[in-house]
Design an enzyme around this catalytic site. Structure first.
Site, short mmCIF file in Angstrom:
data_model
loop_
_atom_site.label_atom_id
_atom_site.label_comp_id
_atom_site.label_asym_id
_atom_site.label_seq_id
_atom_site.Cartn_x
_atom_site.Cartn_y
_atom_site.Cartn_z
N HIS A 93 -6.69 2.09 1.81
CA HIS A 93 -6.23 2.67 3.07
C HIS A 93 -7.10 3.89 3.38
O HIS A 93 -7.22 4.80 2.56
CB HIS A 93 -4.75 3.10 2.96
N SER A 144 -9.43 4.78 -5.09
CA SER A 144 -8.40 3.99 -5.75
C SER A 144 -7.47 3.27 -4.79
O SER A 144 -6.66 2.45 -5.21
CB SER A 144 -7.57 4.89 -6.68
N CYS A 156 0.49 3.35 3.50
CA CYS A 156 0.90 2.84 4.81
C CYS A 156 2.23 3.44 5.24
O CYS A 156 3.06 3.81 4.41
CB CYS A 156 1.00 1.31 4.77
N CYS A 195 0.84 -1.20 0.00
CA CYS A 195 0.00 0.00 0.00
C CYS A 195 0.87 1.25 0.00
O CYS A 195 1.75 1.40 0.85
CB CYS A 195 -0.92 0.00 1.22
N ASN A 204 -13.84 9.99 -0.40
CA ASN A 204 -14.55 8.96 -1.17
C ASN A 204 -14.27 7.62 -0.50
O ASN A 204 -13.12 7.19 -0.44
CB ASN A 204 -14.06 8.91 -2.62
N HIS A 219 -8.54 7.23 3.87
CA HIS A 219 -7.96 8.54 3.64
C HIS A 219 -8.99 9.48 3.04
O HIS A 219 -10.04 9.06 2.55
CB HIS A 219 -6.75 8.43 2.69
N HIS A 242 -4.08 0.26 8.10
CA HIS A 242 -4.66 0.03 6.78
C HIS A 242 -6.11 -0.45 6.87
O HIS A 242 -6.87 -0.33 5.90
CB HIS A 242 -3.81 -1.03 6.06
N GLN A 298 -9.24 13.67 1.01
CA GLN A 298 -8.50 14.54 0.11
C GLN A 298 -8.87 16.00 0.36
O GLN A 298 -9.92 16.31 0.94
CB GLN A 298 -8.78 14.19 -1.35
#
Length: 349
Positions: free
Chosen positions: A165, A162, A54, A51, A154, A167, A114, A169
């Site tokens: 993990h 995509s 990570c 990943c 998202n 996250h 993760h 934006q």
């Protein structure tokens, strides 16, 4: 026969955008023979050596992540916006128009783990995410080339995520994007007419009726908006009409972390899956103006309709006419209120 909003098709006005949504509650009784999604198998390790988000792992662009222990933020290696865009544009008769757009795209890792999404994190851990939103908004918004800071997440592959993990934006840019721009117009008009924020008066109505409120605490209310488009759409509204996250007090930041955890747990419990959605904060532009009309809020747009395998698609009439929904916002709010606030997989500390 008197009109019944639980049975008869009708349109609802979105006071935040000035647009309309068609509600067709009678259609929720129809059998479903359309596409069904595969349920996401959410069995990830706490650390994935492949990943690129990570701790300690190399990213695609060649940078190596630090061994971070809570949150981590960096410039997107493949951002949709860049700062070094030359000025200029195209204008042919006012019909063929284009203009250069500059900005910066950032990635926020919520946790080094993760396998943890927001509903599986503790409230103090989510508070660190909130604090990072505050610092990033303040830093990016202070830049003279940035006039709007859009913070969003998202969640899930069907929302275009995509990397699994957990996250979010941040896209910060020179102009105000379309959706907050529409909300800004509506809020300014209302504020000029009434001297109060649009969402303050709307929230007062919703708290009196209670039929669309999902959960609340001392500083925030989560509800399914009267004009909701997505089946289990919600909006998180600050009780105090602050314009952006930097104005939140310490208790208000704690309260935001609290409602985010409780709401996302309810989402996961609705169909016993890691519930997909797109979410994002809407707050004032960072153009140096006061923007007293703006009232901080956060949208959650989940795509699932009847179950973990049946998705709502925006097609046909929705693309050519107006957005449309079958189940009413009141029904959706009731379903979310029914859900427990303990995660279906149990607590993760």
């Amino acid at each position: 026969m008197p009109f019944d909003s639980t049975e008869h098709p009708h349109r609802r006005f979105n006071a935040l955008t000035g647009e309309w949504v068609l509600v067709s509650p009678h259609r929720s009784k129809r059998p479903w023979q359309g596409q069904q999604e595969e349920t996401e198998q959410d069995q990830r390790p706490a650390y994935d050596p492949t990943c690129y988000l990570c701790p300690g792992n190399p990213r695609v662009g060649g940078e190596v992540n630090p061994q971070y222990t809570d949150t981590f933020v960096f410039n997107n290696d493949f951002g949709a916006l860049t700062a070094d865009v030359p000025t200029g544009g195209i204008d042919e008769g006012g019909l063929l128009r284009a203009e250069a757009e500059s900005g910066v795209c950032r990635v926020i890792c919520f946790s080094p783990r993760h396998d943890l999404t927001l509903p599986q994190m503790t409230t103090p851990a989510i508070r660190k995410v909130v604090d990072l939103w505050v610092s990033e908004f303040a830093t990016l918004g202070a830049r003279p080339d940035i006039n709007y800071v859009q913070i969003f997440e998202n969640k899930g592959p069907i929302m275009g995520c995509s990397n699994p993990h957990p996250h979010g934006q941040i896209w910060a840019q020179r102009t105000v994007p379309g959706e907050p721009a529409k909300e800004g117009v509506q809020q300014l008009t209302y504020f000029q007419e009434h001297g109060r924020t649009l969402l303050s008066d709307y929230l007062k109505i919703e708290l009196e009726k209670k039929e669309r409120v999902v959960l609340e605490n001392e500083h925030f209310v989560v509800l399914v908006p009267f004009w909701a488009v997505w089946p289990f759409e919600t909006i998180v509204i600050a009780r105090r009409p602050v314009q952006d996250v930097t104005q939140l007090s310490e208790p208000e930041r704690d309260a935001l972390a609290d409602v985010l955890r409780r709401l996302t747990i309810r989402y996961d419990n609705l169909f016993n899956i890691s519930f997909p959605y797109s979410s994002g904060l809407h707050q004032r532009p960072t153009d140096g103006q006061e923007h007293s009309e703006w009232h901080l809020h956060m949208h959650f747009y989940p795509p699932l309709l009847r179950s973990a395998t049946v998705r709502k698609f925006m097609v046909g009439y929705e693309m050519l006419g107006d957005p449309q929904r079958d189940i009413t916002p009141e029904f959706s709010a009731g379903r979310l209120r029914e859900q427990a606030e303990m995660h279906y997989k149990g607590a993760v500390e």
